[in-house]
Design a protein around this motif. Structure first.
Motif, short mmCIF file in Angstrom:
data_model
loop_
_atom_site.label_atom_id
_atom_site.label_comp_id
_atom_site.label_asym_id
_atom_site.label_seq_id
_atom_site.Cartn_x
_atom_site.Cartn_y
_atom_site.Cartn_z
N LEU A 69 0.83 -1.21 0.00
CA LEU A 69 0.00 0.00 0.00
C LEU A 69 0.86 1.26 0.00
O LEU A 69 0.51 2.26 -0.63
CB LEU A 69 -0.92 -0.01 1.22
N ARG A 70 1.99 1.22 0.69
CA ARG A 70 2.88 2.38 0.71
C ARG A 70 3.42 2.66 -0.68
O ARG A 70 3.50 3.82 -1.11
CB ARG A 70 4.04 2.11 1.68
N VAL A 71 3.76 1.61 -1.40
CA VAL A 71 4.29 1.76 -2.75
C VAL A 71 3.21 2.32 -3.68
O VAL A 71 3.47 3.22 -4.49
CB VAL A 71 4.81 0.40 -3.27
N ILE A 72 2.00 1.80 -3.57
CA ILE A 72 0.91 2.25 -4.43
C ILE A 72 0.59 3.73 -4.20
O ILE A 72 0.24 4.46 -5.13
CB ILE A 72 -0.35 1.40 -4.18
N ARG A 73 0.73 4.19 -2.95
CA ARG A 73 0.36 5.56 -2.60
C ARG A 73 1.49 6.57 -2.82
O ARG A 73 1.39 7.71 -2.39
CB ARG A 73 -0.12 5.61 -1.15
N GLN A 74 2.57 6.15 -3.46
CA GLN A 74 3.65 7.08 -3.78
C GLN A 74 3.15 8.17 -4.73
O GLN A 74 2.18 7.99 -5.46
CB GLN A 74 4.82 6.35 -4.44
N GLU A 75 3.87 9.29 -4.72
CA GLU A 75 3.51 10.39 -5.61
C GLU A 75 3.55 9.94 -7.07
O GLU A 75 2.71 10.33 -7.88
CB GLU A 75 4.47 11.56 -5.40
N GLU A 76 4.54 9.09 -7.39
CA GLU A 76 4.62 8.51 -8.73
C GLU A 76 4.59 6.99 -8.57
O GLU A 76 5.63 6.34 -8.48
CB GLU A 76 5.90 8.94 -9.44
N PRO A 77 3.40 6.41 -8.53
CA PRO A 77 3.28 4.97 -8.25
C PRO A 77 3.83 4.13 -9.40
O PRO A 77 3.91 4.59 -10.54
CB PRO A 77 1.77 4.78 -8.10
N PRO A 78 4.17 2.87 -9.11
CA PRO A 78 4.67 1.99 -10.16
C PRO A 78 3.55 1.53 -11.08
O PRO A 78 2.36 1.66 -10.76
CB PRO A 78 5.24 0.81 -9.37
N GLU A 79 3.94 0.98 -12.21
CA GLU A 79 2.97 0.41 -13.14
C GLU A 79 2.67 -1.05 -12.80
O GLU A 79 1.66 -1.60 -13.21
CB GLU A 79 3.52 0.48 -14.57
N HIS A 80 3.58 -1.66 -12.03
CA HIS A 80 3.45 -3.07 -11.70
C HIS A 80 4.21 -3.34 -10.40
O HIS A 80 5.24 -2.72 -10.14
CB HIS A 80 4.02 -3.94 -12.83
N ILE A 81 3.69 -4.24 -9.58
CA ILE A 81 4.38 -4.67 -8.35
C ILE A 81 4.74 -6.13 -8.48
O ILE A 81 3.91 -6.97 -8.87
CB ILE A 81 3.49 -4.46 -7.10
N VAL A 82 6.00 -6.45 -8.17
CA VAL A 82 6.47 -7.84 -8.17
C VAL A 82 6.88 -8.18 -6.75
O VAL A 82 7.67 -7.47 -6.13
CB VAL A 82 7.67 -8.02 -9.13
#
Length: 329
Positions: free
Chosen positions: A86-99
Motif C-alpha cells: 500500500l505504501r508503494v501504491i500511494r507514492q507520488e509517482e506509483p509503479p505500473e506493476h508490483i512484483v
C-alpha cells in the motif's frame, strides 16, 4: 484494510514470484530491476542484501528503498507485505506493476490470499503467479521439501524453467513433464540465469482464482516449520579457501546458503554469495563505503538439519588453519 479517507490510489497489478530454495528467484529479480524495459516496476523483496544492483543503476537510496535510473524501485518487506504494498501504491509517482518475492519455503497460496480482500483487489489485483524451477535439482527433492515444491509449481501461471544449461535433453523433458502434471494450465519458459522476457511474465492475467485457492483440489499445505535456518556473522575477513572448505563440508540437509561476504581477496567490496546443493556463485557487489565490512551468511535446511555449532566451528577451524598456513609460508 484500505484507508477510505485517503485519496484513491491507482490500480496496480501484482505478480508473485515463488520457487523453492535456490531455484533462481533472485536472478530473475535482478533481471527485472536492471532491465532497459522502460517500465516503472516495484520489486518487494525479503532479503534486501541479496539483490545485487550495479551502482551506476542506482539513482538514490532512502532507508530500505532503492530508486533506479530505469524507473524501477526495490523495497524491503521488513514492514510486512500489506503495509509495503500500500505504501508503494500511494507514492507520488506509483509503479505500473508490483512484483513480490516470496521466500523459498513460502506457500504462494498464503501470499495470494493476502490479495483476496475485495478492497485491496480494487487497487492491487493479483495478475499472476510465476514459479521459478531449478531444472536440475527440484525434481530430485524428497519428503516435505518435495511436497512444498510441488505446491509452489501447482500455483504457477507461468513456470520459469531455470538453469536449463545444467541439464541434458532428458533432464529438461523431465522438468517439462513434471510441470505439465502439476500445473497443466501454466505456460513454461526455458531460461538461464533467470533471463526471462518481461513481456511473457508480467501481465499474464493470472489463472489462479483467488476464491478457489483452497478448493480442496490443491496439494496439502506444508508449514515453514519443516525448515530452519542459522545466520553466521563475522567482522573478520573470510578467505576464499576457508569459504570453499566450509561449503564443501556442509551436510546434505542444508539446501540453501546465501548472504554477503567480507572476502579477504576483495576486501573493499561487498560480495554476494548464492549456493545450492554443491553449486556456489559469488558476485562482486558495491564498495563498502562508510559501512563497516562484515560477513552475514544464512544457512537454510530441513528441521534439525542445520547445526549452528558445527557451522561456526567449521569457520573458526579453517580460518585459523588457513591464517596459520599463510603466516608460516
Amino acid at each position: 484494510m484500505v484507508d477510505e479517507t485517503s485519496p484513491n490510489p491507482p490500480r496496480v497489478p501484482v505478480t508473485i514470484i515463488t520457487g523453492f530454495l535456490g531455484a533462481g528467484k533472485t536472478s530473475l529479480l535482478n533481471h527485472i530491476l536492471s532491465g532497459d524495459h522502460g517500465r516503472r516496476i516495484a520489486v518487494l523483496v525479503n532479503d534486501f542484501g541479496s539483490v545485487n544492483i550495479d551502482a551506476d543503476l542506482v539513482k538514490n537510496r532512502s532507508g530500505e528503498v532503492l530508486s533506479l535510473e530505469n524507473g524501477c524501485i526495490c523495497c524491503s518487506l521488513s514492514d510486512g507485505l500489506l503495509v509495503t504494498a500500500l505504501r508503494v501504491i500511494r507514492q507520488e509517482e506509483p509503479p505500473e506493476h508490483i512484483v513480490i518475492e516470496t521466500s523459498g519455503v513460502a506457500d504462494p497460496y498464503e501470499v495470494a490470499r493476502t490479495f483476496s480482500d475485495s478492497e485491496l483487489q480494487a487497487f492491487a489485483p493479483l495478475d499472476g503467479i510465476i514459479t521459478v524451477v531449478d531444472c536440475e535439482l527440484t525434481p530430485g527433492l524428497e519428503g516435505d521439501m518435495l511436497e512444498l515444491a510441488k505446491r509452489q509449481i501447482s500455483a504457477a501461471d507461468v513456470a520459469v524453467l531455470n538453469k536449463v544449461d545444467l541439464v541434458d535433453a532428458d533432464g529438461l523433458q523431465r522438468a517439462h513433464d513434471w510441470v505439465e502434471k502439476l500445473a497443466p494450465n501454466s505456460r513454461s519458459l526455458e531460461v538461464t540465469n533467470g533471463q526471462a522476457p518481461l513481456e511473457l511474465i508480467l501481465g499474464v492475467g493470472g489463472a489462479c482464482e483467488l476464491d478457489s485457492i483452497d478448493d480442496g483440489k490443491r496439494a496439502p499445505s506444508h508449514s515453514a516449520d519443516s525448515f530452519e535456518s542459522f545466520t553466521w556473522e563475522s567482522n573478520e575477513p573470510v578467505s576464499m579457501q576457508t569459504l570453499n572448505t566450509v561449503l564443501g563440508r556442509l551436510p546434505k540437509t542444508i539446501f540453501r546458503t546465501k548472504g554477503f561476504l567480507f572476502l579477504s581477496e576483495k576486501s573493499d567490496h561487498r560480495c554476494i554469495l548464492q549456493a545450492t546443493s554443491g553449486r556456489a556463485a559469488i558476485t562482486v557487489g558495491q564498495p563498502w563505503g562508510d559501512e563497516a565490512p562484515k560477513s552475514r551468511i544464512v544457512f537454510i535446511g530441513s528441521h534439525g538439519g542445520v547445526n549452528s555449532s558445527e557451522i561456526s566451528a567449521l569457520f573458526q577451524e579453517h580460518a585459523t588453519e588457513h591464517r596459520t598456513s599463510s603466516e608460516t609460508s
